[in-house]
Design a protein around this motif. Structure first.
Motif, PDB file in Angstrom:
ATOM      1  N   ASP A  64       1.660  15.681  -1.113  1.00  0.00           N
ATOM      2  CA  ASP A  64       0.675  15.080  -0.206  1.00  0.00           C
ATOM      3  C   ASP A  64       0.676  13.560  -0.259  1.00  0.00           C
ATOM      4  O   ASP A  64       0.428  12.905   0.746  1.00  0.00           O
ATOM      5  N   ARG A  65       0.943  12.989  -1.426  1.00  0.00           N
ATOM      6  CA  ARG A  65       0.916  11.514  -1.524  1.00  0.00           C
ATOM      7  C   ARG A  65       1.978  10.879  -0.626  1.00  0.00           C
ATOM      8  O   ARG A  65       1.763   9.818  -0.060  1.00  0.00           O
ATOM      9  N   TYR A  66       3.124  11.527  -0.476  1.00  0.00           N
ATOM     10  CA  TYR A  66       4.155  11.018   0.430  1.00  0.00           C
ATOM     11  C   TYR A  66       3.705  11.194   1.877  1.00  0.00           C
ATOM     12  O   TYR A  66       3.904  10.308   2.706  1.00  0.00           O
ATOM     13  N   ALA A  67       3.098  12.331   2.164  1.00  0.00           N
ATOM     14  CA  ALA A  67       2.591  12.577   3.516  1.00  0.00           C
ATOM     15  C   ALA A  67       1.560  11.518   3.891  1.00  0.00           C
ATOM     16  O   ALA A  67       1.549  11.023   5.024  1.00  0.00           O
ATOM     17  N   MET A  68       0.705  11.132   2.941  1.00  0.00           N
ATOM     18  CA  MET A  68      -0.287  10.079   3.212  1.00  0.00           C
ATOM     19  C   MET A  68       0.398   8.739   3.484  1.00  0.00           C
ATOM     20  O   MET A  68       0.027   8.017   4.396  1.00  0.00           O
ATOM     21  N   ALA A  69       1.392   8.422   2.682  1.00  0.00           N
ATOM     22  CA  ALA A  69       2.069   7.134   2.818  1.00  0.00           C
ATOM     23  C   ALA A  69       2.837   7.016   4.128  1.00  0.00           C
ATOM     24  O   ALA A  69       2.920   5.940   4.715  1.00  0.00           O
ATOM     25  N   GLY A  72       2.344   5.946  -5.697  1.00  0.00           N
ATOM     26  CA  GLY A  72       2.169   5.820  -7.139  1.00  0.00           C
ATOM     27  C   GLY A  72       3.420   5.425  -7.891  1.00  0.00           C
ATOM     28  O   GLY A  72       3.471   5.485  -9.117  1.00  0.00           O
ATOM     29  N   LEU A  73       4.443   5.009  -7.165  1.00  0.00           N
ATOM     30  CA  LEU A  73       5.713   4.592  -7.772  1.00  0.00           C
ATOM     31  C   LEU A  73       6.229   3.337  -7.076  1.00  0.00           C
ATOM     32  O   LEU A  73       6.131   3.240  -5.858  1.00  0.00           O
ATOM     33  N   PRO A  74       6.822   2.415  -7.823  1.00  0.00           N
ATOM     34  CA  PRO A  74       7.443   1.263  -7.157  1.00  0.00           C
ATOM     35  C   PRO A  74       8.834   1.589  -6.616  1.00  0.00           C
ATOM     36  O   PRO A  74       9.288   0.992  -5.649  1.00  0.00           O
ATOM     37  N   ARG A  75       9.506   2.551  -7.273  1.00  0.00           N
ATOM     38  CA  ARG A  75      10.864   2.931  -6.869  1.00  0.00           C
ATOM     39  C   ARG A  75      11.216   4.268  -7.482  1.00  0.00           C
ATOM     40  O   ARG A  75      10.609   4.683  -8.457  1.00  0.00           O
ATOM     41  N   GLU A  76      12.218   4.906  -6.905  1.00  0.00           N
ATOM     42  CA  GLU A  76      12.745   6.130  -7.490  1.00  0.00           C
ATOM     43  C   GLU A  76      14.181   6.332  -7.024  1.00  0.00           C
ATOM     44  O   GLU A  76      14.588   5.843  -5.974  1.00  0.00           O
ATOM     45  N   GLU A  77      14.931   7.013  -7.838  1.00  0.00           N
ATOM     46  CA  GLU A  77      16.306   7.376  -7.511  1.00  0.00           C
ATOM     47  C   GLU A  77      16.254   8.790  -6.952  1.00  0.00           C
ATOM     48  O   GLU A  77      15.701   9.691  -7.591  1.00  0.00           O
ATOM     49  N   ILE A  78      16.785   8.975  -5.750  1.00  0.00           N
ATOM     50  CA  ILE A  78      16.750  10.312  -5.164  1.00  0.00           C
ATOM     51  C   ILE A  78      18.134  10.714  -4.671  1.00  0.00           C
ATOM     52  O   ILE A  78      18.974   9.870  -4.369  1.00  0.00           O
ATOM     53  N   TRP A 134       0.819  -1.224   0.000  1.00  0.00           N
ATOM     54  CA  TRP A 134       0.000   0.000   0.000  1.00  0.00           C
ATOM     55  C   TRP A 134       0.848   1.267   0.000  1.00  0.00           C
ATOM     56  O   TRP A 134       0.382   2.319  -0.401  1.00  0.00           O
ATOM     57  N   VAL A 135       2.116   1.180   0.395  1.00  0.00           N
ATOM     58  CA  VAL A 135       2.994   2.353   0.330  1.00  0.00           C
ATOM     59  C   VAL A 135       3.166   2.737  -1.147  1.00  0.00           C
ATOM     60  O   VAL A 135       3.031   3.900  -1.526  1.00  0.00           O
TER      61      VAL A 135
END
Length: 81
Positions: free
Chosen positions: A39-44, A14-20, A8-9
């Motif tokens: 906001d989507r990160y805040a929700m997760a 909305g992403l399986p992975r990202e390079e940061i 659910w994270v």
């Protein structure tokens, strides 16, 4: 650094992975940076007690240092059965 999201994270972000690129010193610092993005990160990451984290595929804590870490994965607790 690769950041991976599972279950659910991943659905909330909305992403399986990202390079940061991050200046975060600990996992908690990284989470704080991510929450500030959108906001989507805040929700997760609203309830960290409902999340687990692994650093380079080893379970860890949110106060763990990120120095030298190549991969951070966030996922809900595992259940057996």
């Amino acid at each position: 650094m690769q950041v991976l999201y599972f279950a659910w994270v991943r659905e909330r972000i909305g992403l399986p992975r990202e390079e940061i690129e991050t200046a975060a010193v600990t996992v908690a610092d990284l989470v704080a940076e991510l929450i500030e993005r959108e906001d989507r990160y805040a929700m997760a990451f609203a309830d960290l007690s409902a999340l687990r984290v692994a650093l380079d595929q080893e379970l860890s804590d949110f106060d763990a240092p990120l120095a030298g870490v190549r991969e951070v994965a966030f996922f809900p607790p595992m259940t057996g059965g």
